[in-house]
Design an enzyme around this catalytic site. Structure first.
Site, mmCIF file in Angstrom:
data_model
loop_
_atom_site.group_PDB
_atom_site.id
_atom_site.type_symbol
_atom_site.label_atom_id
_atom_site.label_comp_id
_atom_site.label_asym_id
_atom_site.label_seq_id
_atom_site.Cartn_x
_atom_site.Cartn_y
_atom_site.Cartn_z
ATOM 1 N N GLN A 49 24.835 33.838 43.795
ATOM 2 C CA GLN A 49 25.161 32.443 44.553
ATOM 3 C C GLN A 49 25.634 32.641 46.000
ATOM 4 O O GLN A 49 25.625 31.548 46.741
ATOM 5 C CB GLN A 49 26.283 31.599 43.778
ATOM 6 C CG GLN A 49 27.539 32.547 43.645
ATOM 7 C CD GLN A 49 28.574 32.112 42.696
ATOM 8 O OE1 GLN A 49 28.611 32.066 41.819
ATOM 9 N NE2 GLN A 49 29.602 31.256 43.477
ATOM 10 N N CYS A 103 28.411 28.089 41.483
ATOM 11 C CA CYS A 103 28.487 28.792 40.301
ATOM 12 C C CYS A 103 27.871 27.434 39.300
ATOM 13 O O CYS A 103 27.224 27.971 38.248
ATOM 14 C CB CYS A 103 29.654 29.079 39.882
ATOM 15 S SG CYS A 103 31.175 27.904 39.982
ATOM 16 N N HIS A 125 34.943 28.868 36.900
ATOM 17 C CA HIS A 125 34.068 29.351 37.238
ATOM 18 C C HIS A 125 32.886 28.984 36.160
ATOM 19 O O HIS A 125 33.394 28.761 34.960
ATOM 20 C CB HIS A 125 34.015 30.942 37.058
ATOM 21 C CG HIS A 125 32.942 31.839 37.589
ATOM 22 N ND1 HIS A 125 32.304 31.249 38.769
ATOM 23 C CD2 HIS A 125 32.391 32.880 37.347
ATOM 24 C CE1 HIS A 125 31.234 32.179 38.916
ATOM 25 N NE2 HIS A 125 31.455 33.125 38.003
#
Ligand SMILES: *[C@@H]1O[C@H](CO)[C@@H](O)[C@H](O)[C@H]1NC(C)=O
Ligand SMILES: *[C@@H]1O[C@H](CO)[C@@H](O)[C@H](O)[C@H]1NC(C)=O
Length: 464
Positions: A269, A275, A411
């Site tokens: 990323q 993410c 995340h």
């Protein structure tokens, strides 16, 4: 003065990180009123009391202050008030010390001391702070169980600097000691702190190994920014999947969708909080493969640019992204709409859509049901608390709840399988930090107790 000694062995793992920041932990005790942490270790004291059948005068509702300090293990202190039994004293102030140490098994020692009539003055957090500030810098507990420091004249630790110079070379950093010395010095400081945290993580010894990762010169704030600020902002509702028809007891011992061709290569990323887009494409790639037999590597950049429910490099949610894919009409491939790691103008070309989805679902929080769903239907998009991932090298991470708050998801990643190693059940998780992080880009974490909140935000697209 009465002391009550308690001890108890806990079989779970412990890592010395906090939500408040990695770096603050290495210095003086951290004074906190973190509700989750408090609850966690007040429970611990209560458990110790029950185990030993002792009647320690502990009452969590009367806590006046609490601190935490990284020593050899973690030393927690809770100051609280208890009613006195004799007439000339209204409240006594007690101090409960809880030392959690990484021995063969994790060992927790609790010690309760009540010797102060609270009318003599309650020890407040403010007073504690003052007391610590007026002490010389090398306060007790500093650097115990971390690395021994050996400072050279120029302020560099001779044990750490060679690692830093090696790190700069292998991760191709643009600063150098001679070339850009101010940045070099700043970054060295960050590296040194992280190095010590990494060492202490290994000394705590769960099943995972922590080492010098590419995030070693990222401050905690930079690391957080890299993940995805605002990840938890839920905009759309998502219907719940029916998990009742799953055969939870009849699932295979292990599943690995990589072996069945349902998972693309590990992506990166970059310095963009996208993410969530990688978590989403990973799931859609698997769903399309399982329905249509073709594995396309799909475009995260299309989502970063064109998904108006999410915030591109500033964060997003898979549940929003599924809705956006339905609205957009499909996803282009990685090669038709390549990844730029930056917010760009939406330039979608419907003629290039290779996949589409029809619906999306939220999955159960029960890990047995998640395993059954995964075995039958393919990789699952999840949210996770990434506290433990900054220095992760390999092995099965199993952090204790206090150090990896299951409610602080920050995340987005993809579960691609599960298994058991030497009796320890684990999930296999595809990350989006490139193949040179973790286990060739993958993370393994304990399966079965909601570690780091991995079961809290499981979703999938539906492809008909
Ligand atoms: C703890 O203190 C609160 C407030 O004084 C009281 O209501 C509660 O009953 C106490 N609990 C125990 C277990 O003593
Ligand atoms: C699923 O979506 C595709 C693309 O929008 C559409 O062509 C197809 O008919 C849908 N399938 C069902 C069962 O609705």
């Amino acid at each position: 003065m009465d002391y009550i000694r308690l001890s108890l062995l806990v079989t779970c793992c412990l890592l010395p990180l906090t939500k408040g920041g990695l770096v603050g932990l290495l210095g003086a005790p951290k004074i906190f009123p973190e509700p989750e942490e408090l609850t966690e270790y007040t429970n611990l004291i209560n458990e110790a009391q029950n185990t030993d059948g002792l009647d320690a005068p502990f009452n969590a509702s009367r806590i006046v202050c609490a601190t935490k300090q990284l020593v050899f293990g973690n030393l927690f202190k809770i100051y609280y008030l208890v009613p006195c039994s004799d007439d000339d004293c209204a409240f006594k102030q007690c101090e409960a010390k809880v030392l959690v140490q990484p021995l063969q098994k994790y060992s927790v020692h609790a010690e309760v001391k009540c010797d102060q009539d609270a009318r003599d003055g309650v020890q407040t957090c403010k007073q504690l702070k003052k007391a610590h500030q007026s002490r010389p810098k090398r306060s007790v507990g500093n650097n115990i169980g971390v690395v021994t420091m050996e400072k050279s004249n120029d302020g560099y630790d001779t044990n750490i600097k060679p690692y830093f110079d090696e790190f700069i070379k292998s991760y191709e950093r643009e600063y150098s000691e001679s070339g850009n010395s101010e940045v070099y010095q700043q970054k060295y400081k960050v590296f040194e702190k992280n190095f010590k945290i990494m060492k202490s993580l290994n000394e705590m010894g769960d099943n995972a190994v922590y080492g010098i990762t590419k995030f070693m010169d990222y401050s905690y704030d930079e690391y957080k920014k890299y993940l995805a600020p605002g990840f938890t902002k839920q905009l759309v509702s998502i219907r719940e999947a029916d998990m009742s028809s799953l055969d939870v007891n009849g699932i295979p011992e292990s599943v690995d969708w990589r072996e069945k061709g349902a998972v693309t290569a590990v992506k990166n990323q970059g310095q963009c909080g996208s993410c969530w887009a990688f978590s989403t494409t990973g799931n859609v790639e698997g769903q399309w493969f399982l329905k249509h037999g073709k594995l396309w590597s799909l475009s995260e950049q299309e989502l970063v640019d064109c998904d108006s429910l999410d915030q591109g490099c500033n964060g997003g949610l898979p549940s929003n992204a599924y809705k956006s894919i339905e609205k957009l009409g499909g996803l282009e491939t990685e090669s038709d709409y390549p990844y730029e790691a930056a917010n760009e103008k939406c330039s979608v070309d419907k003629a290039d859509f290779k996949v589409s989805i029809n619906d999306s679902v939220a999955l159960s929080k029960d890990e047995g049901e998640l395993a059954a769903w995964l075995a039958k239907n393919g990789p699952i998009s999840i949210g996770i608390n990434a506290n433990m991932m900054q220095f992760y090298f390999g092995g099965i991470a199993h952090p204790w709840k206090i150090f990896c708050n299951p409610k602080s998801l920050d995340h987005g990643v993809l579960i691609v399988g599960y298994g058991t190693e030497n009796g320890t059940p684990y999930w296999i998780i595809k990350n989006s930090w490139g193949p040179n992080w973790g286990e060739k880009g993958y993370y393994r974490i304990y399966r079965g107790d909601g570690s780091c909140g991995l079961n809290q935000m499981a979703t999938s697209s539906i492809v008909d």
